[in-house]
Write a protein that holds these residues in place. Structure first.
Motif, PDB file in Angstrom:
ATOM      1  N   VAL A   1       0.831  -1.207   0.000  1.00 13.30           N
ATOM      2  CA  VAL A   1       0.000   0.000   0.000  1.00 13.30           C
ATOM      3  C   VAL A   1       0.865   1.256   0.000  1.00 13.30           C
ATOM      4  O   VAL A   1       0.455   2.301  -0.508  1.00 13.30           O
ATOM      5  N   VAL A   2       2.074   1.196   0.539  1.00 14.04           N
ATOM      6  CA  VAL A   2       3.021   2.308   0.410  1.00 14.04           C
ATOM      7  C   VAL A   2       3.261   2.598  -1.067  1.00 14.04           C
ATOM      8  O   VAL A   2       3.245   3.753  -1.519  1.00 14.04           O
ATOM      9  N   PHE A   3       3.462   1.532  -1.835  1.00 17.24           N
ATOM     10  CA  PHE A   3       3.691   1.690  -3.269  1.00 17.24           C
ATOM     11  C   PHE A   3       2.476   2.300  -3.959  1.00 17.24           C
ATOM     12  O   PHE A   3       2.582   3.273  -4.716  1.00 17.24           O
ATOM     13  N   GLN A   4       1.287   1.743  -3.697  1.00 19.02           N
ATOM     14  CA  GLN A   4       0.106   2.206  -4.426  1.00 19.02           C
ATOM     15  C   GLN A   4      -0.276   3.635  -4.039  1.00 19.02           C
ATOM     16  O   GLN A   4      -0.663   4.437  -4.910  1.00 19.02           O
ATOM     17  N   ALA A   5      -0.174   3.968  -2.765  1.00 21.62           N
ATOM     18  CA  ALA A   5      -0.489   5.337  -2.355  1.00 21.62           C
ATOM     19  C   ALA A   5       0.477   6.329  -2.992  1.00 21.62           C
ATOM     20  O   ALA A   5       0.071   7.399  -3.476  1.00 21.62           O
ATOM     21  N   SER A   6       1.752   5.975  -3.033  1.00 22.33           N
ATOM     22  CA  SER A   6       2.753   6.866  -3.621  1.00 22.33           C
ATOM     23  C   SER A   6       2.561   6.993  -5.125  1.00 22.33           C
ATOM     24  O   SER A   6       2.708   8.077  -5.707  1.00 22.33           O
ATOM     25  N   ARG A   7       2.229   5.872  -5.770  1.00 16.61           N
ATOM     26  CA  ARG A   7       1.959   5.907  -7.208  1.00 16.61           C
ATOM     27  C   ARG A   7       0.783   6.836  -7.520  1.00 16.61           C
ATOM     28  O   ARG A   7       0.815   7.615  -8.495  1.00 16.61           O
ATOM     29  N   LEU A   8      -0.250   6.787  -6.685  1.00 16.19           N
ATOM     30  CA  LEU A   8      -1.422   7.628  -6.916  1.00 16.19           C
ATOM     31  C   LEU A   8      -1.129   9.097  -6.640  1.00 16.19           C
ATOM     32  O   LEU A   8      -1.689   9.975  -7.296  1.00 16.19           O
ATOM     33  N   MET A   9      -0.270   9.368  -5.700  1.00 11.22           N
ATOM     34  CA  MET A   9       0.128  10.765  -5.455  1.00 11.22           C
ATOM     35  C   MET A   9       0.802  11.351  -6.693  1.00 11.22           C
ATOM     36  O   MET A   9       0.693  12.551  -6.977  1.00 11.22           O
ATOM     37  N   VAL A  10       1.490  10.490  -7.443  1.00  7.52           N
ATOM     38  CA  VAL A  10       2.084  10.935  -8.708  1.00  7.52           C
ATOM     39  C   VAL A  10       1.020  10.999  -9.794  1.00  7.52           C
ATOM     40  O   VAL A  10       0.845  12.020 -10.467  1.00  7.52           O
ATOM     41  N   LYS A  11       0.287   9.910  -9.978  1.00  5.90           N
ATOM     42  CA  LYS A  11      -0.672   9.823 -11.083  1.00  5.90           C
ATOM     43  C   LYS A  11      -1.764  10.881 -10.994  1.00  5.90           C
ATOM     44  O   LYS A  11      -2.174  11.463 -12.017  1.00  5.90           O
ATOM     45  N   LEU A  12      -2.260  11.144  -9.800  1.00  6.87           N
ATOM     46  CA  LEU A  12      -3.358  12.100  -9.621  1.00  6.87           C
ATOM     47  C   LEU A  12      -2.880  13.545  -9.590  1.00  6.87           C
ATOM     48  O   LEU A  12      -3.688  14.463  -9.438  1.00  6.87           O
TER      49      LEU A  12
ATOM     50  N   ARG B   1      10.678   6.714 -11.944  1.00  6.49           N
ATOM     51  CA  ARG B   1       9.430   6.734 -12.707  1.00  6.49           C
ATOM     52  C   ARG B   1       9.280   5.497 -13.574  1.00  6.49           C
ATOM     53  O   ARG B   1       8.207   4.902 -13.678  1.00  6.49           O
ATOM     54  N   VAL B   2      10.368   5.086 -14.206  1.00  5.83           N
ATOM     55  CA  VAL B   2      10.351   3.865 -15.017  1.00  5.83           C
ATOM     56  C   VAL B   2      10.042   2.652 -14.143  1.00  5.83           C
ATOM     57  O   VAL B   2       9.246   1.778 -14.513  1.00  5.83           O
ATOM     58  N   ASN B   3      10.667   2.592 -12.968  1.00  8.01           N
ATOM     59  CA  ASN B   3      10.459   1.457 -12.068  1.00  8.01           C
ATOM     60  C   ASN B   3       9.017   1.392 -11.559  1.00  8.01           C
ATOM     61  O   ASN B   3       8.457   0.301 -11.391  1.00  8.01           O
ATOM     62  N   ILE B   4       8.419   2.543 -11.291  1.00 12.56           N
ATOM     63  CA  ILE B   4       7.025   2.575 -10.831  1.00 12.56           C
ATOM     64  C   ILE B   4       6.108   1.975 -11.891  1.00 12.56           C
ATOM     65  O   ILE B   4       5.275   1.111 -11.612  1.00 12.56           O
ATOM     66  N   ASP B   5       6.247   2.420 -13.137  1.00 14.87           N
ATOM     67  CA  ASP B   5       5.391   1.909 -14.213  1.00 14.87           C
ATOM     68  C   ASP B   5       5.621   0.410 -14.425  1.00 14.87           C
ATOM     69  O   ASP B   5       4.673  -0.354 -14.609  1.00 14.87           O
ATOM     70  N   PHE B   6       6.880   0.000 -14.408  1.00 17.74           N
ATOM     71  CA  PHE B   6       7.223  -1.413 -14.610  1.00 17.74           C
ATOM     72  C   PHE B   6       6.605  -2.276 -13.512  1.00 17.74           C
ATOM     73  O   PHE B   6       5.988  -3.310 -13.788  1.00 17.74           O
ATOM     74  N   ASN B   7       6.735  -1.844 -12.283  1.00 23.36           N
ATOM     75  CA  ASN B   7       6.233  -2.645 -11.167  1.00 23.36           C
ATOM     76  C   ASN B   7       4.710  -2.681 -11.120  1.00 23.36           C
ATOM     77  O   ASN B   7       4.123  -3.710 -10.776  1.00 23.36           O
ATOM     78  N   HIS B   8       4.059  -1.568 -11.479  1.00 24.80           N
ATOM     79  CA  HIS B   8       2.598  -1.558 -11.444  1.00 24.80           C
ATOM     80  C   HIS B   8       2.003  -2.335 -12.612  1.00 24.80           C
ATOM     81  O   HIS B   8       1.119  -3.182 -12.421  1.00 24.80           O
ATOM     82  N   ASP B   9       2.461  -2.065 -13.828  1.00 23.78           N
ATOM     83  CA  ASP B   9       1.830  -2.638 -15.014  1.00 23.78           C
ATOM     84  C   ASP B   9       2.272  -4.073 -15.290  1.00 23.78           C
ATOM     85  O   ASP B   9       1.477  -4.888 -15.758  1.00 23.78           O
ATOM     86  N   VAL B  10       3.532  -4.388 -15.020  1.00 27.44           N
ATOM     87  CA  VAL B  10       4.074  -5.690 -15.393  1.00 27.44           C
ATOM     88  C   VAL B  10       4.060  -6.665 -14.207  1.00 27.44           C
ATOM     89  O   VAL B  10       3.697  -7.832 -14.361  1.00 27.44           O
ATOM     90  N   ASN B  11       4.454  -6.206 -13.025  1.00 30.14           N
ATOM     91  CA  ASN B  11       4.802  -7.122 -11.937  1.00 30.14           C
ATOM     92  C   ASN B  11       3.783  -7.269 -10.818  1.00 30.14           C
ATOM     93  O   ASN B  11       3.749  -8.307 -10.155  1.00 30.14           O
TER      94      ASN B  11
ATOM     95  N   GLU C   1      -1.100  -3.308 -24.529  1.00 32.10           N
ATOM     96  CA  GLU C   1      -0.239  -2.213 -24.990  1.00 32.10           C
ATOM     97  C   GLU C   1       0.439  -1.494 -23.827  1.00 32.10           C
ATOM     98  O   GLU C   1       1.635  -1.199 -23.882  1.00 32.10           O
ATOM     99  N   GLN C   2      -0.307  -1.190 -22.761  1.00 26.42           N
ATOM    100  CA  GLN C   2       0.286  -0.476 -21.635  1.00 26.42           C
ATOM    101  C   GLN C   2       1.365  -1.306 -20.959  1.00 26.42           C
ATOM    102  O   GLN C   2       2.396  -0.782 -20.528  1.00 26.42           O
ATOM    103  N   VAL C   3       1.143  -2.619 -20.869  1.00 25.44           N
ATOM    104  CA  VAL C   3       2.140  -3.503 -20.277  1.00 25.44           C
ATOM    105  C   VAL C   3       3.396  -3.533 -21.141  1.00 25.44           C
ATOM    106  O   VAL C   3       4.519  -3.466 -20.638  1.00 25.44           O
ATOM    107  N   GLN C   4       3.212  -3.621 -22.459  1.00 24.89           N
ATOM    108  CA  GLN C   4       4.366  -3.574 -23.373  1.00 24.89           C
ATOM    109  C   GLN C   4       5.142  -2.278 -23.197  1.00 24.89           C
ATOM    110  O   GLN C   4       6.377  -2.270 -23.159  1.00 24.89           O
ATOM    111  N   GLN C   5       4.421  -1.170 -23.123  1.00 27.46           N
ATOM    112  CA  GLN C   5       5.087   0.130 -22.991  1.00 27.46           C
ATOM    113  C   GLN C   5       5.942   0.184 -21.730  1.00 27.46           C
ATOM    114  O   GLN C   5       7.084   0.666 -21.754  1.00 27.46           O
ATOM    115  N   SER C   6       5.404  -0.309 -20.629  1.00 28.41           N
ATOM    116  CA  SER C   6       6.141  -0.275 -19.370  1.00 28.41           C
ATOM    117  C   SER C   6       7.309  -1.263 -19.393  1.00 28.41           C
ATOM    118  O   SER C   6       8.378  -0.975 -18.846  1.00 28.41           O
TER     119      SER C   6
END
Length: 368
Positions: free
Chosen positions: A33-44, A111-121, A158-163
């Protein structure tokens, strides 16, 4: 294990107080949840708003700017205070960006690691235990039925490929300028095999750098198709060829020609295989080499990193290989890679360190 000086300071003795260690333990327990909350602080856009504000922002101002409810902003800002990405003025209740929040926004690797971990992993890591016990990428199943991610790469959303490609290209591309100098200035290369060449980015760099070099990209059939589409119309594309091969097949040989290639290039490739598979691949590479051919292995060897955060990212990436990619490979240390090289009948001639985002190039030749 021969750690770099920076890693030796961090990993060979206790550096935290008891209270700091307890806090880190809780940070780990709440890690998802640390990861998801932080990701949303960026995304939003909340961290962006705080960065651009002169004197910080109140919760009400954040609600007005983002359109989020007071409940949502309250949950995210209170969590982010405890995570450490924002700060608050106790007198005015105005939030500002912390140093950690600044890096979360501005550090390209993060930023790259956030997208990779959320979309791919992220979903796949729920199956990490099964993956480690079974030696198979059990977390890949929610994407498709492939034995490894590489067979299914061209079919991923497509989004997974991009990340995925964003992660892969970010780490390799930063090293390409220095790598080109090493390959073409230090060695006389006119023919090169690019093993595991993906979309042909390195091959295009080679033909752009040297007007005389010819490159053959070796990869899975689906990847060769993506490569041919990607290079179409690009400068020097006529000097790039493709050779479909499944290197997990121990009978699959590298192309044998009348004259051996000057160079065989493997960039961020061998970390996709187990050590036994690496030995098999290197033995087959050796068969395509003569005494003048040089094999260039570019990897982010975690034990050679200059800075500790890089080693952290690399050892975490090993768990992606376990759960998602193939179930049996990792980011290797120098000792492991040297063992594979020697078992394949090769020897390391030189190691270049600290290229780009922490890459090393091991230059190998046939043993006498």
């Amino acid at each position: 294990m021969e750690l770099s000086p920076e890693l030796k300071k961090k990993y060979t003795k206790e550096t935290l107080s008891a209270r700091e260690a307890q806090r880190l333990a809780e940070f780990i327990a709440w890690g998802p949840v640390v990861f998801q909350a932080s990701r949303l602080m960026v995304k939003l856009g909340i961290l962006d708003l705080l960065r651009e504000s002169d004197n910080g922002m109140t919760r009400e101002e954040i609600c007005q700017k983002t359109g989020l409810s007071d409940y949502a902003v309250k949950c995210l800002t209170e969590a982010s205070l405890c995570i450490g990405t924002i700060l608050v003025d106790d007198d005015t209740d105005r939030f500002t960006l912390s140093k950690t929040g600044w890096f979360l926004l501005n550090d390209p690797a993060t930023r790259v690691n956030i997208d990779f971990n959320h979309d791919v992993n992220y979903e796949g890591w729920f199956c990490l235990e099964e993956s480690l016990l079974n030696g198979k990428p059990e977390g890949l199943k929610h994407f498709g039925p492939w034995p490894t991610v590489y067979e299914g790469l061209s079919c991923l959303p497509e989004q997974v490929q991009q990340s995925w490609f964003g992660f892969d290209h970010f780490y390799s591309d930063s090293s390409f300028p220095e790598a080109l100098e090493i390959v073409f200035r230090h060695h006389h290369v006119r023919s090169l095999y690019d093993v595991g060449g993906n979309t042909g980015r390195w091959a295009l760099q080679c033909v752009a750098y040297d007007d005389d070099v010819e490159v053959t990209v070796l990869d899975l059939p689906g990847q060769i198709g993506m490569m041919e589409q990607n290079i179409r119309g690009q400068k020097g594309a006529e000097r790039i060829g493709g050779h479909a091969i499944d290197l997990l097949d121990p009978e699959a040989k590298l192309p044998r020609r009348e004259q051996a290639p000057d160079a065989i290039w493997m960039s961020q490739f061998l970390d996709c295989f187990s050590m036994d598979e690496i030995v098999s691949i290197l033995k087959r590479a050796r068969e395509a080499m003569d005494e003048n051919t040089r094999l260039f292995i570019m990897e982010t060897l975690w034990d050679r990193q200059r800075y500790e955060p890089a080693a952290f990212c690399l050892t975490m990436t090993s768990l992606y290989f376990a759960a998602i990619a193939n179930g049996n490979s990792k980011m290797y240390c120098t000792e492991d890679m040297e063992q594979c090289i020697n078992q394949a009948g090769l020897q390391t001639e030189h190691i270049y360190d600290h290229l780009g985002q922490g890459h090393s190039i091991m230059v190998c030749k046939r043993k006498d």
